[in-house]
Design a protein around this motif. Structure first.
Motif, PDB file in Angstrom:
ATOM      1  N   ALA A   1       0.826  -1.216   0.000  1.00 30.69           N
ATOM      2  CA  ALA A   1       0.000   0.000   0.000  1.00 30.69           C
ATOM      3  C   ALA A   1       0.857   1.261   0.000  1.00 30.69           C
ATOM      4  N   GLY A   2       1.933   1.250  -0.801  1.00 30.32           N
ATOM      5  CA  GLY A   2       2.799   2.405  -0.912  1.00 30.32           C
ATOM      6  C   GLY A   2       3.745   2.585   0.252  1.00 30.32           C
ATOM      7  N   ARG A   3       3.796   1.607   1.139  1.00 30.53           N
ATOM      8  CA  ARG A   3       4.631   1.707   2.332  1.00 30.53           C
ATOM      9  C   ARG A   3       5.717   0.640   2.291  1.00 30.53           C
ATOM     10  N   LEU A   4       6.954   1.021   2.519  1.00 37.69           N
ATOM     11  CA  LEU A   4       8.077   0.089   2.494  1.00 37.69           C
ATOM     12  C   LEU A   4       8.086  -0.763   3.753  1.00 37.69           C
ATOM     13  N   LEU A   5       8.260  -2.088   3.565  1.00 38.49           N
ATOM     14  CA  LEU A   5       8.388  -3.000   4.700  1.00 38.49           C
ATOM     15  C   LEU A   5       9.826  -2.938   5.216  1.00 38.49           C
ATOM     16  N   LEU A   6      10.001  -2.286   6.347  1.00 39.53           N
ATOM     17  CA  LEU A   6      11.329  -2.106   6.916  1.00 39.53           C
ATOM     18  C   LEU A   6      11.877  -3.421   7.450  1.00 39.53           C
ATOM     19  N   ASN A   7      13.201  -3.531   7.480  1.00 37.45           N
ATOM     20  CA  ASN A   7      13.851  -4.755   7.950  1.00 37.45           C
ATOM     21  C   ASN A   7      13.688  -4.938   9.454  1.00 37.45           C
ATOM     22  N   ASP A   8      13.764  -6.215   9.853  1.00 35.63           N
ATOM     23  CA  ASP A   8      13.745  -6.606  11.273  1.00 35.63           C
ATOM     24  C   ASP A   8      12.524  -6.086  12.016  1.00 35.63           C
ATOM     25  N   LYS A   9      11.397  -6.132  11.337  1.00 34.82           N
ATOM     26  CA  LYS A   9      10.120  -5.799  11.958  1.00 34.82           C
ATOM     27  C   LYS A   9       9.174  -6.989  11.789  1.00 34.82           C
ATOM     28  N   LYS A  10       8.131  -7.008  12.576  1.00 38.17           N
ATOM     29  CA  LYS A  10       7.123  -8.032  12.362  1.00 38.17           C
ATOM     30  C   LYS A  10       6.221  -7.623  11.204  1.00 38.17           C
ATOM     31  N   LEU A  11       5.841  -8.593  10.410  1.00 30.81           N
ATOM     32  CA  LEU A  11       4.985  -8.325   9.251  1.00 30.81           C
ATOM     33  C   LEU A  11       3.679  -7.666   9.684  1.00 30.81           C
ATOM     34  N   ALA A  12       3.203  -8.008  10.888  1.00 28.12           N
ATOM     35  CA  ALA A  12       1.935  -7.469  11.384  1.00 28.12           C
ATOM     36  C   ALA A  12       1.958  -5.951  11.516  1.00 28.12           C
ATOM     37  N   GLU A  13       3.130  -5.367  11.699  1.00 27.53           N
ATOM     38  CA  GLU A  13       3.226  -3.918  11.841  1.00 27.53           C
ATOM     39  C   GLU A  13       2.848  -3.185  10.557  1.00 27.53           C
ATOM     40  N   PHE A  14       2.836  -3.903   9.445  1.00 28.86           N
ATOM     41  CA  PHE A  14       2.560  -3.267   8.147  1.00 28.86           C
ATOM     42  C   PHE A  14       1.231  -3.708   7.547  1.00 28.86           C
ATOM     43  N   ILE A  15       0.861  -4.973   7.759  1.00 33.10           N
ATOM     44  CA  ILE A  15      -0.363  -5.487   7.114  1.00 33.10           C
ATOM     45  C   ILE A  15      -1.467  -5.809   8.103  1.00 33.10           C
ATOM     46  N   GLY A  16      -1.194  -5.617   9.394  1.00 31.32           N
ATOM     47  CA  GLY A  16      -2.212  -5.899  10.404  1.00 31.32           C
ATOM     48  C   GLY A  16      -2.061  -7.286  11.010  1.00 31.32           C
ATOM     49  N   ASN A  17      -2.908  -7.574  11.997  1.00 30.50           N
ATOM     50  CA  ASN A  17      -2.802  -8.825  12.760  1.00 30.50           C
ATOM     51  C   ASN A  17      -3.687  -9.947  12.241  1.00 30.50           C
ATOM     52  N   ASN A  18      -4.470  -9.674  11.201  1.00 30.34           N
ATOM     53  CA  ASN A  18      -5.362 -10.712  10.669  1.00 30.34           C
ATOM     54  C   ASN A  18      -4.551 -11.744   9.903  1.00 30.34           C
ATOM     55  N   ASN A  19      -4.506 -12.955  10.434  1.00 34.71           N
ATOM     56  CA  ASN A  19      -3.696 -14.009   9.820  1.00 34.71           C
ATOM     57  C   ASN A  19      -4.461 -14.783   8.753  1.00 34.71           C
ATOM     58  N   LYS A  20      -5.705 -14.385   8.505  1.00 34.43           N
ATOM     59  CA  LYS A  20      -6.504 -15.078   7.491  1.00 34.43           C
ATOM     60  C   LYS A  20      -6.902 -14.077   6.423  1.00 34.43           C
ATOM     61  N   THR A  21      -5.914 -13.494   5.814  1.00 34.25           N
ATOM     62  CA  THR A  21      -6.180 -12.489   4.791  1.00 34.25           C
ATOM     63  C   THR A  21      -5.208 -12.657   3.635  1.00 34.25           C
ATOM     64  N   LYS A  22      -5.463 -11.893   2.584  1.00 37.58           N
ATOM     65  CA  LYS A  22      -4.605 -11.906   1.402  1.00 37.58           C
ATOM     66  C   LYS A  22      -4.337 -10.460   1.013  1.00 37.58           C
ATOM     67  N   VAL A  23      -3.066 -10.119   0.847  1.00 41.50           N
ATOM     68  CA  VAL A  23      -2.702  -8.745   0.496  1.00 41.50           C
ATOM     69  C   VAL A  23      -1.753  -8.755  -0.699  1.00 41.50           C
ATOM     70  N   VAL A  24      -1.766  -7.666  -1.448  1.00 38.10           N
ATOM     71  CA  VAL A  24      -0.875  -7.504  -2.591  1.00 38.10           C
ATOM     72  C   VAL A  24       0.372  -6.755  -2.135  1.00 38.10           C
ATOM     73  N   VAL A  25       1.532  -7.350  -2.359  1.00 41.90           N
ATOM     74  CA  VAL A  25       2.800  -6.675  -2.065  1.00 41.90           C
ATOM     75  C   VAL A  25       3.621  -6.631  -3.344  1.00 41.90           C
ATOM     76  N   LYS A  26       4.462  -5.611  -3.461  1.00 44.82           N
ATOM     77  CA  LYS A  26       5.250  -5.426  -4.679  1.00 44.82           C
ATOM     78  C   LYS A  26       6.740  -5.500  -4.374  1.00 44.82           C
ATOM     79  N   LEU A  27       7.447  -6.180  -5.269  1.00 42.88           N
ATOM     80  CA  LEU A  27       8.872  -6.421  -5.106  1.00 42.88           C
ATOM     81  C   LEU A  27       9.661  -5.530  -6.051  1.00 42.88           C
ATOM     82  N   ASN A  28      10.699  -4.881  -5.527  1.00 41.03           N
ATOM     83  CA  ASN A  28      11.615  -4.142  -6.388  1.00 41.03           C
ATOM     84  C   ASN A  28      12.971  -4.020  -5.699  1.00 41.03           C
TER      85      ASN A  28
END
Length: 293
Positions: free
Chosen positions: A194-221
Motif C-alpha cells: 500500500a505504498g509503504r516500504l516493509l522495513l527490515n527486522d520488523k514483524k509483518l503485522a506492523e505493516f499489514i495488520g494482525n489478521n492471519n486469514k487475509t490476502k494482500v498484494v505486495v510489490k517487489l523491487n
C-alpha cells in the motif's frame, strides 16, 4: 496463514504463504530467492530448447564463427566427442553458430521437453489464479526435474562452459545480458505494501495488520527504484464491466433520442379518457356494426 500476492510492477508473480508474526527480513529473503529461482528455471528451459535442437554449446572462442574461420584458426571442440547424447545424435546445424549441431534423437528430445513442460507448470504464473502458493522447495523441485532430464540424455554431463551446466552449479555469469537486469540481488530487495516500504527486522503485522486469514498484494523491487505504483481502487475485471455497462447505457440513450415512433399513443395508459370509462363501467365495451341487407 496470511497470503502475500507478489507483483513486480503490474505483473503477477506468485502467491507466498507466511505468518503475520514473521520477521520482514526473512520474508523478503525468502520471496527474493523464489523470484530469482523462477528466473533460473526459465533461463535453463530456454537453453534446453536449444540443447534439444542443436546439441551442446560450443567453446566460447568458437561461438559465432563460420566453419571456414574455425578451420583457418585451427580451433576444435574437444568436448564434442566426450558429451554425446544417449542413443547417438543427428546433425542439425545451428544457424546462430552457438551450438555444435549434434541434436539428440527424437526420444531423448522428448525427455528434455517433457521435463521443461513439467518444470514450467510448477512455477507458472497461472498458479495465482488457482490460489496455489509457491515455495522455494517447489522451485528446487523444478530445477531438479531439469537436472535429471539432462543427466538422462547426457550421462557424461555437459561441457563445463555450457550455460545449462553453469546454471545447475550456480556458476553462471549473467553480466552484460538482459537476464541480469531481471535478477534482484537479495541485499537490494524491497517489499512494498500500500505504498509503504516493509522495513527490515520488523514483524509483518506492523505493516499489514494482525489478521492471519487475509490476502494482500505486495510489490517487489530493488533499493533505489522508489515506491512502485499503488494498486487501483477497482480491479481490471470490474473496470471492464463498468465500461461495458456505460457503453450499453449510452447506446440505449442514443436509441431513445432517435426513436420518433408515437405508437405508444395507442396504449391504454396514454388514453386520456380511460378513467372516465372505468367510472361508468364502459372500459371493456365493444361495438359491432352490422351491415344492412
Amino acid at each position: 496463514m496470511v497470503i502475500l500476492h507478489l507483483k513486480r510492477g503490474d505483473e503477477n508473480l506468485f502467491l507466498y504463504e507466511t505468518d503475520v508474526n514473521e520477521n520482514t527480513t526473512d520474508v523478503v529473503k525468502d520471496v527474493t530467492a523464489i523470484y530469482n529461482g523462477r528466473l533460473k528455471v526459465e533461463r535453463i528451459c530456454m537453453e534446453m530448447e536449444e540443447l534439444a535442437t542443436h546439441g551442446t554449446l560450443l567453446p566460447p572462442e568458437m561461438i559465432g564463427l563460420t566453419d571456414e574461420q574455425i578451420e583457418e584458426l585451427k580451433l576444435e571442440d574437444i568436448w564434442a566427442e566426450k558429451c554425446i547424447p544417449s542413443g547417438g545424435f543427428i546433425f542439425n546445424k545451428d544457424p546462430l553458430g552457438r551450438r555444435n549441431g549434434r541434436q539428440p534423437k527424437e526420444n531423448m528430445q522428448q525427455v528434455l521437453r517433457n521435463a521443461m513442460n513439467d518444470a514450467r507448470e510448477l512455477i507458472d504464473k497461472k498458479l495465482v489464479l488457482t490460489k496455489r502458493p509457491l515455495t522455494l522447495k517447489i522451485v528446487s523441485e523444478a530445477i531438479n526435474l531439469l537436472r535429471g532430464a539432462v543427466t538422462i540424455v547426457y550421462p557424461m554431463q555437459l561441457p563445463p562452459h555450457d550455460y545449462i551446466r553453469q546454471e545447475f552449479t550456480n556458476t553462471e555469469d549473467l553480466s552484460g545480458t538482459q537476464a541480469s537486469r531481471d535478477v534482484i540481488e537479495p541485499s537490494k530487495a524491497q517489499l512494498w505494501f500500500a505504498g509503504r516500504l516493509l522495513l527490515n527486522d520488523k514483524k509483518l503485522a506492523e505493516f499489514i495488520g494482525n489478521n492471519n486469514k487475509t490476502k494482500v498484494v505486495v510489490k517487489l523491487n530493488e533499493h533505489g527504484q522508489g515506491p512502485p505504483g499503488r494498486e487501483p481502487v477497482i480491479t481490471e475485471d470490474i473496470r471492464r464491466r463498468m465500461m461495458a455497462d456505460a457503453y450499453r447505457r449510452q447506446e440505449e440513450l442514443k436509441k431513445l433520442e432517435m426513436d420518433e415512433d408515437d405508437n405508444y399513443l395507442n396504449s391504454s395508459w396514454a388514453d386520456s379518457g380511460i378513467l372516465k370509462r372505468q367510472a361508468h363501467g364502459l372500459e371493456n365495451v365493444h361495438f359491432r356494426v352490422e351491415s344492412k341487407r
